[in-house]
Design an enzyme around this catalytic site. Structure first.
Site, PDB file in Angstrom:
ATOM      1  N   TYR A   1      -9.664   4.700 -12.006  1.00  0.00           N
ATOM      2  CA  TYR A   1      -9.818   5.260 -10.874  1.00  0.00           C
ATOM      3  C   TYR A   1      -9.206   6.932 -11.082  1.00  0.00           C
ATOM      4  CZ  TYR A   1      -7.786   0.651 -10.496  1.00  0.00           C
ATOM      5  OH  TYR A   1      -7.320  -0.778 -10.669  1.00  0.00           O
TER       6      TYR A   1
ATOM      7  N   GLY B   1       0.717  -1.443   0.006  1.00  0.00           N
ATOM      8  CA  GLY B   1      -0.073   0.064  -0.061  1.00  0.00           C
ATOM      9  C   GLY B   1       0.884   1.171  -0.087  1.00  0.00           C
TER      10      GLY B   1
ATOM     11  N   ARG C   1      -5.755   3.187 -16.010  1.00  0.00           N
ATOM     12  CA  ARG C   1      -5.908   3.615 -14.660  1.00  0.00           C
ATOM     13  C   ARG C   1      -6.721   4.952 -14.610  1.00  0.00           C
ATOM     14  NH1 ARG C   1      -1.961   4.588 -11.291  1.00  0.00           N
ATOM     15  NH2 ARG C   1      -3.141   4.031  -9.713  1.00  0.00           N
TER      16      ARG C   1
ATOM     17  N   TYR D   1       0.891  -1.163 -12.233  1.00  0.00           N
ATOM     18  CA  TYR D   1      -0.792  -1.781 -12.806  1.00  0.00           C
ATOM     19  C   TYR D   1      -0.762  -1.028 -14.034  1.00  0.00           C
ATOM     20  CZ  TYR D   1      -0.688  -2.888  -7.765  1.00  0.00           C
ATOM     21  OH  TYR D   1      -0.744  -3.488  -6.577  1.00  0.00           O
TER      22      TYR D   1
ATOM     23  N   CYS E   1     -12.038   3.257 -28.596  1.00  0.00           N
ATOM     24  CA  CYS E   1     -13.078   3.809 -28.902  1.00  0.00           C
ATOM     25  C   CYS E   1     -14.249   3.935 -27.932  1.00  0.00           C
ATOM     26  CB  CYS E   1     -13.968   2.935 -30.045  1.00  0.00           C
ATOM     27  SG  CYS E   1     -12.803   2.398 -31.394  1.00  0.00           S
TER      28      CYS E   1
ATOM     29  N   GLU F   1       4.576  -6.404   2.091  1.00  0.00           N
ATOM     30  CA  GLU F   1       4.078  -6.757   0.930  1.00  0.00           C
ATOM     31  C   GLU F   1       3.978  -5.556  -0.255  1.00  0.00           C
ATOM     32  OE1 GLU F   1       1.326 -10.562   1.300  1.00  0.00           O
ATOM     33  OE2 GLU F   1       0.360  -8.705   0.894  1.00  0.00           O
ATOM     34  N   PRO F   2       4.852  -4.730  -0.538  1.00  0.00           N
ATOM     35  CA  PRO F   2       4.724  -3.509  -1.395  1.00  0.00           C
ATOM     36  C   PRO F   2       4.950  -3.853  -2.796  1.00  0.00           C
ATOM     37  CG  PRO F   2       6.880  -3.550  -0.375  1.00  0.00           C
ATOM     38  CD  PRO F   2       6.246  -4.705   0.199  1.00  0.00           C
ATOM     39  N   GLY F   3       4.109  -3.317  -3.647  1.00  0.00           N
ATOM     40  CA  GLY F   3       4.037  -3.589  -4.871  1.00  0.00           C
ATOM     41  C   GLY F   3       4.497  -2.317  -5.747  1.00  0.00           C
ATOM     42  N   ARG F   4       3.525  -1.367  -5.708  1.00  0.00           N
ATOM     43  CA  ARG F   4       3.510  -0.222  -6.433  1.00  0.00           C
ATOM     44  C   ARG F   4       4.889   0.698  -6.268  1.00  0.00           C
ATOM     45  NH1 ARG F   4      -0.929   2.658  -7.933  1.00  0.00           N
ATOM     46  NH2 ARG F   4      -2.213   1.566  -6.184  1.00  0.00           N
TER      47      ARG F   4
HETATM   48  N1  LLP Z   1      -0.771  -7.130  -0.892  1.00  0.00           N
HETATM   49  C1  LLP Z   1      -2.115  -7.585  -1.154  1.00  0.00           C
HETATM   50  C2  LLP Z   1      -2.849  -8.476  -0.357  1.00  0.00           C
HETATM   51  C3  LLP Z   1      -2.833  -6.672  -2.052  1.00  0.00           C
HETATM   52  O1  LLP Z   1      -4.010  -6.783  -2.346  1.00  0.00           O
HETATM   53  C4  LLP Z   1      -2.189  -5.503  -2.821  1.00  0.00           C
HETATM   54  C5  LLP Z   1      -2.680  -4.602  -3.891  1.00  0.00           C
HETATM   55  C6  LLP Z   1      -0.539  -5.389  -2.413  1.00  0.00           C
HETATM   56  C7  LLP Z   1      -0.043  -6.294  -1.394  1.00  0.00           C
HETATM   57  C8  LLP Z   1       0.255  -4.321  -3.145  1.00  0.00           C
HETATM   58  O2  LLP Z   1      -0.332  -2.994  -2.869  1.00  0.00           O
HETATM   59  P1  LLP Z   1       0.657  -1.794  -3.451  1.00  0.00           P
HETATM   60  O3  LLP Z   1       1.836  -1.748  -2.413  1.00  0.00           O
HETATM   61  O4  LLP Z   1       0.913  -2.234  -4.876  1.00  0.00           O
HETATM   62  O5  LLP Z   1      -0.291  -0.722  -3.022  1.00  0.00           O
HETATM   63  N2  LLP Z   1      -5.116  -1.946  -9.753  1.00  0.00           N
HETATM   64  C9  LLP Z   1      -5.040  -0.839  -8.507  1.00  0.00           C
HETATM   65  C10 LLP Z   1      -4.111  -1.154  -7.363  1.00  0.00           C
HETATM   66  C11 LLP Z   1      -4.864  -2.559  -6.775  1.00  0.00           C
HETATM   67  C12 LLP Z   1      -4.007  -3.040  -5.769  1.00  0.00           C
HETATM   68  C13 LLP Z   1      -4.382  -4.371  -5.367  1.00  0.00           C
HETATM   69  N3  LLP Z   1      -3.729  -4.805  -4.254  1.00  0.00           N
HETATM   70  C14 LLP Z   1      -4.324   0.507  -9.057  1.00  0.00           C
HETATM   71  O6  LLP Z   1      -3.951   0.419 -10.325  1.00  0.00           O
HETATM   72  O7  LLP Z   1      -4.229   1.667  -8.430  1.00  0.00           O
END
Ligand code: LLP
Length: 424
Positions: free
Chosen positions: A321, A236, A317, A382, A353, A278-281
């Site tokens: 959002y 997050g 995106r 994403y 379109c 668990e960071p992604g973004r």
């Molecule tokens: N862990 C779990 C269980 C999650 O569901 C997620 C994201 C993450 C970690 C990683 O979150 P992050 O660090 O990336 O914020 N498609 C959307 C974002 C969906 C996130 C879903 N879960 C967007 O483009 O903003």
């Protein structure tokens, strides 16, 4: 002077690989991993980081994440397969998801995936079945919705009461599942997981969630004799839109969380669990830019449309959002915004379109003409992972750049790819 990314001239990249093009400076990704090592893994004992692959995953990225000492969080057989086929060690992978199929669970258990994060009571029996077949217990964690409403877009808030994710933190569902796991020879329940939401810029939600989980941990210890050895606090961490704004540092998030957890465990007489992030973004977003070529410019009385050769198919995106982006002209990234006709609204739109196919609603861009290449910053998360073939558009290629060198990480889809598997 053209825009340089990872030491490589972006106009040359556009010419060589075509546009739209996803370009990642893998040096930035490595720096983010390093920052997590320095400020989290090396600072706090008994901690782990699992990069959330849903933000962006190709085999070459899995390799970088492993080389940098992080694990992976996956949510589908496809993500597991991508990671495993890149040689990622299965024990460093955790498998999340609110609707895992039997086939996916079988694949995870047989592959030796490190943790399955259970999201529904029915998963327990399925895991047990395949673990027994494999002849070894499967390590699991249980995901809990801590009942915290995160400050973010409603579609990416996940920890609130009534969420489709996880077990409610009140009521019989969670204690029943824990008791089941405690009595199973083939399930090794290590602890709990929560994820409050995505793109967060304050830490209150995390600290609130930790408070709720501490109460729950105390309660589970007193009533079931169950100790949470591991606590996954999800991802997050937010990513900024513009390279001119300073990025968020990982300690901004991790320090208050860790302090709240350690203080609370001390106060309640609980063992401090291993903490998993668990960071992604945050790891990939700011490392990625997307290059587009301007196809045409339509000047209307109230709005000017800059139409590019990609759009919602490679980056949905804004459509989903209303996500904000900033762009620059690749051949002159420092150029001042051009005031068309004394302040008309400039929108960067895609070629799909739909009127909602927008990349930037109110763009500050210099004078542009057809054929110019623009770069959309902070588009590494994403985008590739959410790309579709809408309008039968090919998914763009992914190029990794670092220290002046460029290499293909994923090829652009071909016309044959677009009809693969179809019958007449
Ligand atoms: N862990 C779990 C269980 C999650 O569901 C997620 C994201 C993450 C970690 C990683 O979150 P992050 O660090 O990336 O914020 N498609 C959307 C974002 C969906 C996130 C879903 N879960 C967007 O483009 O903003």
């Amino acid at each position: 002077m053209n825009l340089i990314w990872g030491g490589v001239d972006c106009l040359e990249l556009a010419e060589k690989f075509g546009t739209p093009l996803y370009v990642y400076d893998t040096g930035i990704i490595r720096a983010r991993c390093r920052e997590l090592r320095d400020t989290f893994l090396n600072r706090w004992p008994n901690t782990r980081v699992r990069y959330a692959a849903k933000a962006f995953l190709v085999k070459a990225l899995a390799k970088i994440i492993h080389d940098e000492g992080l694990g992976l969080d996956v949510v589908s057989m496809g993500e597991m397969y991508t990671a495993l086929s890149a040689g990622f060690p299965p024990e460093w992978i955790e498998f999340n998801g609110n609707a895992k199929s039997r086939e996916e669970i079988a694949y995870a258990v047989r592959s030796g995936i490190g943790r399955i994060i259970v999201d529904h009571p029915d998963e327990l029996k399925t895991i047990e079945h395949f673990a027994q077949e494999a002849g070894r217990p499967q390590k699991i964690m249980i995901r809990v919705a801590p009942g915290v409403d995160a400050h973010t877009h409603a579609y990416i808030a996940t920890g609130q009461t009534g969420s489709k994710f996880g077990f409610p933190n009140e009521g019989p569902m969670l204690p029943q599942a824990i008791t089941y796991a405690q009595n199973s020879k083939y399930i090794d329940l290590r602890g709990l997981h929560f994820h409050v939401g995505s793109q967060l810029f304050d830490t209150d939600d995390y600290v609130k969630a930790i408070g709720k989980i501490l109460e729950l941990m105390k309660n589970l210890k007193d009533t079931l004799g169950f100790t949470v050895h591991e606590l996954n606090v999800g991802g997050g961490f937010g990513a900024v839109i513009s390279p001119k704004v300073s990025a968020m540092h990982s300690e901004f998030y991790t320090e208050p969380m860790m302090k709240a957890l350690i203080e609370g465990c001390g106060r309640l007489g609980l063992e401090v669990p291993r903490v998993i992030l668990e960071p992604g973004r945050w790891i990939v977003s700011e490392a990625g830019i997307t290059l587009y070529t301007v196809e045409n410019i339509k000047e209307l009385p109230k709005v000017t449309y800059i139409a590019v050769d990609g759009g919602m198919a490679d980056n949905p995106r804004y459509a989903l959002y209303q996500a904000e982006y900033e762009a620059v002209k690749v051949s002159d990234p420092e150029a001042e915004p051009y005031d068309r006709d004394g302040g008309t609204h400039v929108s960067v739109v895609g070629k799909c379109c739909e009127s909602g196919d927008i990349l930037i609603e109110d763009a500050k861009l210099p004078f542009l003409e057809a054929g110019d290449v623009i770069a959309l910053y902070n588009s590494g998360a994403y985008t590739f992972s959410m790309a579709s073939n809408y309008n039968t558009l090919a998914r763009p290629a992914v190029v990794f750049v670092e220290e002046g060198k460029a290499r293909i990480a994923a090829e652009r889809q071909s016309l044959e790819d677009l009809v693969r598997g179809q019958a007449v």
